[in-house]
Motif scaffolding. Structure first.
Motif, PDB file in Angstrom:
ATOM      1  N   THR A  35       0.623  -1.303   0.160  1.00 49.74           N
ATOM      2  CA  THR A  35      -0.145  -0.016   0.053  1.00 49.74           C
ATOM      3  C   THR A  35       0.927   1.201  -0.094  1.00 49.74           C
ATOM      4  OG1 THR A  35      -0.119   0.021   2.467  1.00 49.74           O
ATOM      5  CG2 THR A  35      -1.823  -1.259   1.208  1.00 49.74           C
ATOM      6  N   ARG A  36       2.199   1.250   0.164  1.00 47.28           N
ATOM      7  CA  ARG A  36       2.803   2.625   0.227  1.00 47.28           C
ATOM      8  C   ARG A  36       4.517   2.067   0.339  1.00 47.28           C
ATOM      9  NH1 ARG A  36       1.065   1.081   5.649  1.00 47.28           N
ATOM     10  NH2 ARG A  36       2.962   0.740   6.904  1.00 47.28           N
ATOM     11  N   SER A  37       5.167   3.256  -0.192  1.00 48.89           N
ATOM     12  CA  SER A  37       6.493   3.025  -0.095  1.00 48.89           C
ATOM     13  C   SER A  37       7.105   3.689   1.098  1.00 48.89           C
ATOM     14  CB  SER A  37       7.095   3.791  -1.445  1.00 48.89           C
ATOM     15  OG  SER A  37       6.532   5.309  -1.193  1.00 48.89           O
ATOM     16  N   THR A  38       6.393   4.200   2.137  1.00 52.66           N
ATOM     17  CA  THR A  38       6.894   4.569   3.288  1.00 52.66           C
ATOM     18  C   THR A  38       7.051   3.467   4.370  1.00 52.66           C
ATOM     19  OG1 THR A  38       4.815   5.464   4.161  1.00 52.66           O
ATOM     20  CG2 THR A  38       5.911   7.207   3.104  1.00 52.66           C
ATOM     21  N   LEU A  39       8.063   3.687   5.262  1.00 52.82           N
ATOM     22  CA  LEU A  39       8.434   2.745   6.112  1.00 52.82           C
ATOM     23  C   LEU A  39       7.674   2.935   7.539  1.00 52.82           C
ATOM     24  CD1 LEU A  39      12.381   2.307   5.538  1.00 52.82           C
ATOM     25  CD2 LEU A  39      10.504   1.545   4.260  1.00 52.82           C
ATOM     26  N   GLY A  40       7.460   1.773   8.245  1.00 51.89           N
ATOM     27  CA  GLY A  40       6.858   2.130   9.503  1.00 51.89           C
ATOM     28  C   GLY A  40       5.778   1.142   9.660  1.00 51.89           C
ATOM     29  N   PRO A  41       5.207   1.004  10.854  1.00 53.57           N
ATOM     30  CA  PRO A  41       5.764   1.786  12.140  1.00 53.57           C
ATOM     31  C   PRO A  41       7.024   1.195  12.754  1.00 53.57           C
ATOM     32  CG  PRO A  41       3.943   0.063  12.542  1.00 53.57           C
ATOM     33  CD  PRO A  41       4.259  -0.100  11.258  1.00 53.57           C
ATOM     34  N   HIS A  42       7.669   2.132  13.398  1.00 54.92           N
ATOM     35  CA  HIS A  42       8.831   1.951  14.028  1.00 54.92           C
ATOM     36  C   HIS A  42       8.640   0.677  15.324  1.00 54.92           C
ATOM     37  CE1 HIS A  42      12.693   2.529  15.795  1.00 54.92           C
ATOM     38  NE2 HIS A  42      12.046   2.762  16.916  1.00 54.92           N
ATOM     39  N   VAL A  43       9.657  -0.224  15.239  1.00 53.56           N
ATOM     40  CA  VAL A  43       9.533  -1.062  16.163  1.00 53.56           C
ATOM     41  C   VAL A  43      10.747  -0.997  17.274  1.00 53.56           C
ATOM     42  CG1 VAL A  43       9.653  -3.891  16.761  1.00 53.56           C
ATOM     43  CG2 VAL A  43       8.213  -2.569  14.514  1.00 53.56           C
ATOM     44  N   SER A  44      12.028  -1.022  16.623  1.00 50.82           N
ATOM     45  CA  SER A  44      13.201  -1.203  17.452  1.00 50.82           C
ATOM     46  C   SER A  44      14.230  -0.635  16.622  1.00 50.82           C
ATOM     47  CB  SER A  44      13.231  -2.632  18.077  1.00 50.82           C
ATOM     48  OG  SER A  44      14.585  -2.789  19.018  1.00 50.82           O
ATOM     49  N   GLY A  45      15.231  -0.636  17.605  1.00 47.66           N
ATOM     50  CA  GLY A  45      16.714  -0.252  16.934  1.00 47.66           C
ATOM     51  C   GLY A  45      17.725   0.309  17.753  1.00 47.66           C
ATOM     52  N   TYR A  46      18.891   0.608  17.574  1.00 46.47           N
ATOM     53  CA  TYR A  46      19.961   1.089  18.254  1.00 46.47           C
ATOM     54  C   TYR A  46      21.157   1.971  17.537  1.00 46.47           C
ATOM     55  CZ  TYR A  46      22.678  -3.265  17.306  1.00 46.47           C
ATOM     56  OH  TYR A  46      23.514  -4.064  16.882  1.00 46.47           O
ATOM     57  N   VAL A  47      21.566   2.827  18.022  1.00 48.40           N
ATOM     58  CA  VAL A  47      22.877   3.271  17.580  1.00 48.40           C
ATOM     59  C   VAL A  47      23.841   2.932  18.405  1.00 48.40           C
ATOM     60  CG1 VAL A  47      24.148   5.615  17.019  1.00 48.40           C
ATOM     61  CG2 VAL A  47      21.815   5.248  16.479  1.00 48.40           C
ATOM     62  N   LEU A  48      25.110   2.337  17.627  1.00 48.11           N
ATOM     63  CA  LEU A  48      26.423   1.984  18.483  1.00 48.11           C
ATOM     64  C   LEU A  48      27.348   3.050  17.855  1.00 48.11           C
ATOM     65  CD1 LEU A  48      28.368   0.056  20.100  1.00 48.11           C
ATOM     66  CD2 LEU A  48      28.514  -1.135  17.797  1.00 48.11           C
ATOM     67  N   GLU A  49      27.736   3.742  18.844  1.00 48.05           N
ATOM     68  CA  GLU A  49      28.615   4.996  18.516  1.00 48.05           C
ATOM     69  C   GLU A  49      29.848   4.886  19.454  1.00 48.05           C
ATOM     70  OE1 GLU A  49      28.319   9.553  16.785  1.00 48.05           O
ATOM     71  OE2 GLU A  49      26.847   8.911  18.370  1.00 48.05           O
TER      72      GLU A  49
END
Length: 326
Positions: A214-228
């Motif tokens: 139905t769309r090209s946009t992503l979501g809904p957001h579920v999880s993730g991290y930044v390793l910096e």
């Protein structure tokens, strides 16, 4: 919180017969446009396992057009995940729990590898509210029952790969995962598992929903991290959009914000990819990415991986919409 003993099996005598425990240990040689999938799905209640080794080097509509494919179903299930050798030639050993692993493979057609995985951070438990800022608000696990237990971990991977007689040095940063829980493998949800690395200094990992019909946009957001710089920061929000060739993602744009309020804007293009179906009920649009990341600290270039998970039930239910839209 993930403990050292969590690397091994979690099933119990009364666990559902569909209980599955998985291990994903990908690696890559970006300068040769080579990405390797090493994926193990065990069914300990049934005593069987599936192991897949796929080596990608091009954009292709068919899995079998990639450089190398060795997918074996119904292997005997290992007695432990901390040390095992499978009949397909894959062997694995935990050197230091949750920190160092040894992975080796003797395949067919003069193809093999010998690798050490060194973790760059503690496992990221997506179901732990103390670690993942979105976990507390969820009803149940992040995806479905198969992720009743789940974590990601980013590694420095070194060693060698020989593929069809050509030997290459491996020295990369990649992200793998580990899951456990009942896995029905029937009409699973549509998801994207996405990450990019810019050396050891920075990795962005994202798990998001996506209704490709139905769309090209992503979501809904579920999880993730930044390793910096060795520190992990949970992602609180994400948004993005992708461009497609058929259902294959070809390029995209992402923006993620972590718990510090720091935003990373990422653009990416597919360098190799195909339909990948390690389990017959699901197909994954597996793609390797060239990624540019912009933040308050400047712009860096790196590489990444996307798995767009689509059940065959979803694909057939929405076949006309997907064909028309893309």
């Amino acid at each position: 919180m993930i403990r050292p003993e969590d690397f091994d099996f979690h099933f119990k005598p009364d666990s559902h017969w569909q209980w599955a425990e998985t291990l994903a240990l990908p690696f890559c040689v970006p300068e040769a446009n080579i990405n390797v999938i090493v994926y193990l799905v065990t069914r300990p209640k049934l005593g069987v396992a599936m192991c897949d080794v796929t080596i990608l080097d091009r954009i292709a509509p068919l899995w079998e057009e990639q450089l190398y494919v060795d997918n074996m179903q119904h292997l005997p299930c290992p007695e432990t995940l901390t040390r095992f050798a499978l009949p397909n030639g894959l062997s694995f050993e935990v050197i230091e729990p949750l920190k160092r692993y040894h992975l080796a493979y003797e395949g067919i057609d003069d193809t093999c590898f010998d690798l050490e995985y060194r973790a760059l951070h503690e496992p990221y438990d997506i179901n732990d509210p103390a670690m993942d800022p979105t976990a507390a608000a969820r009803q149940g696990p992040a995806w479905d029952s198969s992720w009743s237990g789940h974590y990601e971990q980013t590694y420095r991977i070194t060693g060698s790969l020989t593929v069809r007689g050509r030997t290459l040095a491996v020295d990369c940063v990649e992200t793998g995962d580990r899951s456990w829980g009942p896995r029905p493998e029937r009409d699973n949800g549509t998801v994207i598992w996405w990450h990019s690395s810019f050396g050891e200094a920075l990795t962005v990992h994202l798990f998001t929903g996506h209704d490709i019909a139905t769309r090209s946009t992503l979501g809904p957001h579920v999880s993730g991290y930044v390793l910096e710089q060795g520190n992990v920061y949970g992602i609180v929000s994400s948004e993005g959009e992708q461009d497609y060739m058929g259902a294959m993602p070809m390029s995209g744009r992402l923006s993620v914000t972590d718990v510090r309020g720091k935003t990373f804007d990422l653009t990416y293009a597919t360098t190799n990819g195909c339909y990948w179906a390690p389990c017959p009920s699901n197909t994954y649009l597996q793609s390797s990415l060239r990624v540019t990341c912009a933040s308050a600290d400047g712009v860096v270039n790196g590489h990444g991986v996307q798995q767009l998970g689509l059940s065959r039930a979803y694909l057939t239910r929405h076949r006309d919409a997907i064909r028309t839209r893309y």
